[in-house]
Design a protein around this motif. Sequence first.
Motif, PDB file in Angstrom:
ATOM      1  N   VAL A 132       0.853  -1.193   0.000  1.00  0.00           N
ATOM      2  CA  VAL A 132       0.000   0.000   0.000  1.00  0.00           C
ATOM      3  C   VAL A 132       0.884   1.236   0.000  1.00  0.00           C
ATOM      4  CG1 VAL A 132      -1.804   1.267   1.222  1.00  0.00           C
ATOM      5  CG2 VAL A 132      -1.786  -1.241   1.264  1.00  0.00           C
ATOM      6  N   THR A 133       0.579   2.166  -0.885  1.00  0.00           N
ATOM      7  CA  THR A 133       1.340   3.414  -0.950  1.00  0.00           C
ATOM      8  C   THR A 133       0.375   4.575  -1.202  1.00  0.00           C
ATOM      9  OG1 THR A 133       3.262   4.506  -1.955  1.00  0.00           O
ATOM     10  CG2 THR A 133       1.853   3.211  -3.426  1.00  0.00           C
ATOM     11  N   GLY A 134       0.909   5.725  -1.582  1.00  0.00           N
ATOM     12  CA  GLY A 134       0.115   6.949  -1.690  1.00  0.00           C
ATOM     13  C   GLY A 134       0.563   7.931  -0.612  1.00  0.00           C
ATOM     14  N   GLU A 135       0.093   9.161  -0.694  1.00  0.00           N
ATOM     15  CA  GLU A 135       0.534  10.195   0.248  1.00  0.00           C
ATOM     16  C   GLU A 135       0.236   9.821   1.693  1.00  0.00           C
ATOM     17  OE1 GLU A 135       0.678  12.095  -3.625  1.00  0.00           O
ATOM     18  OE2 GLU A 135      -0.798  10.813  -2.640  1.00  0.00           O
ATOM     19  N   THR A 136      -0.953   9.289   1.969  1.00  0.00           N
ATOM     20  CA  THR A 136      -1.309   8.939   3.344  1.00  0.00           C
ATOM     21  C   THR A 136      -0.407   7.836   3.876  1.00  0.00           C
ATOM     22  OG1 THR A 136      -3.612   9.509   2.877  1.00  0.00           O
ATOM     23  CG2 THR A 136      -3.185   8.208   4.851  1.00  0.00           C
ATOM     24  N   ALA A 137      -0.192   6.783   3.089  1.00  0.00           N
ATOM     25  CA  ALA A 137       0.666   5.677   3.518  1.00  0.00           C
ATOM     26  C   ALA A 137       2.105   6.139   3.709  1.00  0.00           C
ATOM     27  CB  ALA A 137       0.605   4.544   2.495  1.00  0.00           C
ATOM     28  N   THR A 138       2.578   7.014   2.826  1.00  0.00           N
ATOM     29  CA  THR A 138       3.932   7.549   2.963  1.00  0.00           C
ATOM     30  C   THR A 138       4.081   8.322   4.272  1.00  0.00           C
ATOM     31  OG1 THR A 138       4.212   7.704   0.569  1.00  0.00           O
ATOM     32  CG2 THR A 138       5.654   9.078   1.924  1.00  0.00           C
ATOM     33  N   GLY A 139       3.085   9.159   4.583  1.00  0.00           N
ATOM     34  CA  GLY A 139       3.121   9.907   5.836  1.00  0.00           C
ATOM     35  C   GLY A 139       3.084   9.004   7.048  1.00  0.00           C
ATOM     36  N   MET A 140       2.296   7.937   6.985  1.00  0.00           N
ATOM     37  CA  MET A 140       2.210   7.010   8.120  1.00  0.00           C
ATOM     38  C   MET A 140       3.510   6.242   8.316  1.00  0.00           C
ATOM     39  SD  MET A 140      -1.688   5.639   7.559  1.00  0.00           S
ATOM     40  CE  MET A 140      -1.625   4.466   8.904  1.00  0.00           C
ATOM     41  N   ASP A 141       4.178   5.891   7.225  1.00  0.00           N
ATOM     42  CA  ASP A 141       5.480   5.219   7.345  1.00  0.00           C
ATOM     43  C   ASP A 141       6.524   6.167   7.934  1.00  0.00           C
ATOM     44  OD1 ASP A 141       4.454   2.893   6.362  1.00  0.00           O
ATOM     45  OD2 ASP A 141       5.191   3.161   4.319  1.00  0.00           O
ATOM     46  N   PHE A 142       6.428   7.441   7.575  1.00  0.00           N
ATOM     47  CA  PHE A 142       7.335   8.441   8.155  1.00  0.00           C
ATOM     48  C   PHE A 142       7.075   8.567   9.657  1.00  0.00           C
ATOM     49  CE2 PHE A 142       8.459  12.754   9.427  1.00  0.00           C
ATOM     50  CZ  PHE A 142       9.725  12.907   8.875  1.00  0.00           C
ATOM     51  N   ASP A 143       5.797   8.658  10.031  1.00  0.00           N
ATOM     52  CA  ASP A 143       5.453   8.744  11.457  1.00  0.00           C
ATOM     53  C   ASP A 143       5.992   7.548  12.231  1.00  0.00           C
ATOM     54  OD1 ASP A 143       4.080  11.024  10.774  1.00  0.00           O
ATOM     55  OD2 ASP A 143       2.098  10.110  10.853  1.00  0.00           O
ATOM     56  N   LYS A 144       5.829   6.368  11.654  1.00  0.00           N
ATOM     57  CA  LYS A 144       6.292   5.150  12.318  1.00  0.00           C
ATOM     58  C   LYS A 144       7.800   5.173  12.515  1.00  0.00           C
ATOM     59  CE  LYS A 144       6.293   0.108  11.804  1.00  0.00           C
ATOM     60  NZ  LYS A 144       5.887  -1.030  10.924  1.00  0.00           N
ATOM     61  N   GLN A 145       8.511   5.639  11.506  1.00  0.00           N
ATOM     62  CA  GLN A 145       9.970   5.702  11.605  1.00  0.00           C
ATOM     63  C   GLN A 145      10.399   6.669  12.699  1.00  0.00           C
ATOM     64  OE1 GLN A 145      12.164   3.968   9.897  1.00  0.00           O
ATOM     65  NE2 GLN A 145      14.103   5.090   9.805  1.00  0.00           N
ATOM     66  N   VAL A 146       9.727   7.822  12.753  1.00  0.00           N
ATOM     67  CA  VAL A 146      10.106   8.847  13.733  1.00  0.00           C
ATOM     68  C   VAL A 146       9.740   8.415  15.152  1.00  0.00           C
ATOM     69  CG1 VAL A 146       9.717  11.221  14.477  1.00  0.00           C
ATOM     70  CG2 VAL A 146       9.951  10.704  12.042  1.00  0.00           C
ATOM     71  N   THR A 147       8.496   7.992  15.350  1.00  0.00           N
ATOM     72  CA  THR A 147       8.074   7.595  16.701  1.00  0.00           C
ATOM     73  C   THR A 147       8.850   6.373  17.183  1.00  0.00           C
ATOM     74  OG1 THR A 147       6.240   6.319  15.728  1.00  0.00           O
ATOM     75  CG2 THR A 147       5.764   8.561  16.475  1.00  0.00           C
ATOM     76  N   GLY A 148       9.208   5.482  16.261  1.00  0.00           N
ATOM     77  CA  GLY A 148      10.026   4.331  16.647  1.00  0.00           C
ATOM     78  C   GLY A 148      11.424   4.718  17.066  1.00  0.00           C
ATOM     79  N   SER A 149      11.890   5.887  16.587  1.00  0.00           N
ATOM     80  CA  SER A 149      13.236   6.356  16.940  1.00  0.00           C
ATOM     81  C   SER A 149      13.251   7.187  18.215  1.00  0.00           C
ATOM     82  CB  SER A 149      13.818   7.198  15.791  1.00  0.00           C
ATOM     83  OG  SER A 149      13.876   6.463  14.597  1.00  0.00           O
ATOM     84  N   LEU A 150      12.067   7.583  18.696  1.00  0.00           N
ATOM     85  CA  LEU A 150      12.011   8.474  19.860  1.00  0.00           C
ATOM     86  C   LEU A 150      12.745   7.936  21.090  1.00  0.00           C
ATOM     87  CD1 LEU A 150       8.516  10.228  19.970  1.00  0.00           C
ATOM     88  CD2 LEU A 150      10.770  11.293  20.094  1.00  0.00           C
ATOM     89  N   PRO A 151      12.539   6.660  21.478  1.00  0.00           N
ATOM     90  CA  PRO A 151      13.267   6.168  22.659  1.00  0.00           C
ATOM     91  C   PRO A 151      14.780   6.275  22.509  1.00  0.00           C
ATOM     92  CG  PRO A 151      11.488   4.665  22.087  1.00  0.00           C
ATOM     93  CD  PRO A 151      11.591   5.655  20.964  1.00  0.00           C
ATOM     94  N   GLN A 152      15.301   5.935  21.303  1.00  0.00           N
ATOM     95  CA  GLN A 152      16.753   6.041  21.087  1.00  0.00           C
ATOM     96  C   GLN A 152      17.205   7.498  21.135  1.00  0.00           C
ATOM     97  OE1 GLN A 152      14.486   4.072  19.331  1.00  0.00           O
ATOM     98  NE2 GLN A 152      15.651   2.961  17.761  1.00  0.00           N
ATOM     99  N   ILE A 153      16.393   8.399  20.569  1.00  0.00           N
ATOM    100  CA  ILE A 153      16.746   9.825  20.578  1.00  0.00           C
ATOM    101  C   ILE A 153      16.843  10.343  22.011  1.00  0.00           C
ATOM    102  CG2 ILE A 153      15.901  12.139  20.013  1.00  0.00           C
ATOM    103  CD1 ILE A 153      14.730  10.960  17.449  1.00  0.00           C
TER     104      ILE A 153
END
Length: 755
Positions: A543-564
């Motif tokens: 699944v792709t498209g603008e919404t899916a791209t934004g959600m994958d970005f959110d997942k990457q960022v929030t998943g990095s929060l503990p390490q940050i």
Amino acid sequence: MFARIASVSARWPRTVIALWVLLLAGSLLLAPKLPDHLTSEGFSIPGSESAQASERIRTGFDGFYGQTLTVVLDHPGSAAGDAQFTGKLQTAEKALRDEPIIARLTSPASKGGESLADEKNGRVFIQIDMDATEKEARAFIPVVRDKLRSAGLDRDGFRFDITGSPALTEEMNEVSLSNVEMVERIGLPIVFVLLLLVFGSVVAALLPLLMGMFTIVLTLAVIYLFTLYMPLSSTLTNVVTMLGLGVAIDYALFITQRFREELAKGSSSASAAILSLSTAGRSVFFAGLTVMASLSSLFLPNTMFFRSIALGGLVVVFVSILTAFTLLPALLTLLGSRVDRLRIPFAFKSRSGSGFWTRFISVLLKRPALFLTIGVLFFAALAWPISKLEMHIPVAAFQELPKDSEARLGMEALTEHYGLGESFPVKLLLNTNGGSATGAEALKTVDRLTRQFGDKDGVQQVVSLTSVYPASPEQLAAAYQAPDRLPAEARAQLHSLLSRGGRETVLYLIPKEGPTSEKTRALVREIRAELPSALPGGYSGQVTGETATGMDFDKQVTGSLPQIVLYILILSFVLLALAFRSLLLPLKAILLNGLVTASTLGALVILYQWGHLPSSTAQALNVGTPVLICAILFGLSIDYEVIIVSRIKEAYSRGQDNRSAIVEGFTATTGMINGAASIMVVVFGVFLFAGFRFVQELGVGLAIAILMDAVIVRTVLVPASMHLLGRLNWWTPWNHRTLFPKEKKPEGKKSPKAV
């Protein structure tokens, strides 16, 4: 180390200044080139589901080009198909046809271009597809505009707008530049007035301002050189301006103020410059290192957006330290006592001895536990909304551009004609993995998916191989063997539905709401959850498209929060332990900074997420806001912690007891810290009027944080907690002279004479 660095500038000030002038001249040539090399993209995560599918669609299907511009030709009151429109379309096509960058030009007059006419609103759309880079496409925009104007497309009641991804990027860069100009126009005069009040001298006030401007120009020039080798986000220009003015001015303020104090004690200008860098300069150095350490955590999400901000932040803080350690001492050495020239009568007077701050600290230290409890309760009350925090990246955010923006007007015309859902569909890429996507079995799967996902509440319609030409899968399989016999409408859509190899197909799910809405996001989650079980063996889907791209970005960022967060805490602790030669003080500083960060995010939830700030719309915070607030604030807050604790440490090291050292360090620095904080609050607060909501959130959040940090943390909680800790402030389980060796201070009489 600090004395040796300062002695170079003190011994050869004119040479150092001359070198800086040459550096500035070169920077003035490079810095203006930066905007043309920045992009508004950077939210696609390499290797993510959406990125993989998007790349396969772009490269494996016909009709998808590297860059696309759309010309919106408008004539209110006229029909899109009348003679005037037809004549204008022919003129436009003739004007653009021979441009080598154009791979395909499509208009309502083209075969299969009927949908590009908006009869209802009297508009037509001309689609310009290019096999080009974003930079080449952006450079082509003024060429298109000039050619269409020369052809008369803005005459006889007609008007046109140019939109599309390259146009949106171009205008977003322009808005970023206008934000910087706004700070220069509104913020700098206020900052200068504050510096006048702090120093009481025009000459002294100009020095930090000069350092800030030098820092920004040099930083933008350095970043331009980086853009020659890597793509960077246009957002970094706003962050560089925020940090450049705030940090560079603060560092110069601390050192200049200490220089004036040393002059008042009878030191020569060169000796005062060296002593200032050995004391205040040491604090500035560790404060800057902490800011840089915090900002380096932004490399962890591994996205171009955060990588750009991390790089810009690191460069601007490094340059701030460099100017404070080289150019500023050289200027101070030459100025000497003239730094106090052009005094003004209404400046703040130094308050020491029996002054206001002495009376305040005396009251506070009588009841430190009470003041500490009140302060902590205040932060806890303000932080509670953080439990309701919602955050995600806004996708297809053309509405953040000014209302009269040409690219925004063009996108609004497109979405009005096609609808937000059709303009930004959810795309399901189906791969038969070696089979034929137009075979009967594959078409049965496509038909089942079309019905299954088309029945969902959030879906308006599904465009697929089985919906554009209603028939049974067996009939469709036969029909697709001879596509020339298909109806014109089905034939026109085939290139975007079927890959060139015939093994992959795309289903376009048209959502009822826009790409950023929670319903559309929920739809993507549902599809991704149901897709694996809905596919037969051997098939795969993404699944792709603008919404899916934004959600994958959110997942990457929030998943990095503990390490940050962990990265920031560890590095901050190590650097503060080295700066303070203590283990408990860094822990206390981290705890207090955590309270400020949580309270700031709570305030942003109230103001922006819940929409209680006038003129703001209630919506989730940008996912980048909490991350940047955490990274930037932790670094900046340490600035003031290092300044005040270092002065207390100086007094304690001279043999004063804990209480007297706190009083001396507090009264010597609080007025200066409040002045420096006021400057940062102004610089950050001006971004309330920025053109992008994300920049507004960041600026307002940092302004609130610095205000609370200076007024409550440094003025109340730091002295109260240090008084309660007593000798434990300086406790380490090891011999601190071995673990944290002291740097020898220079003796004024051994310093070079004033120049």
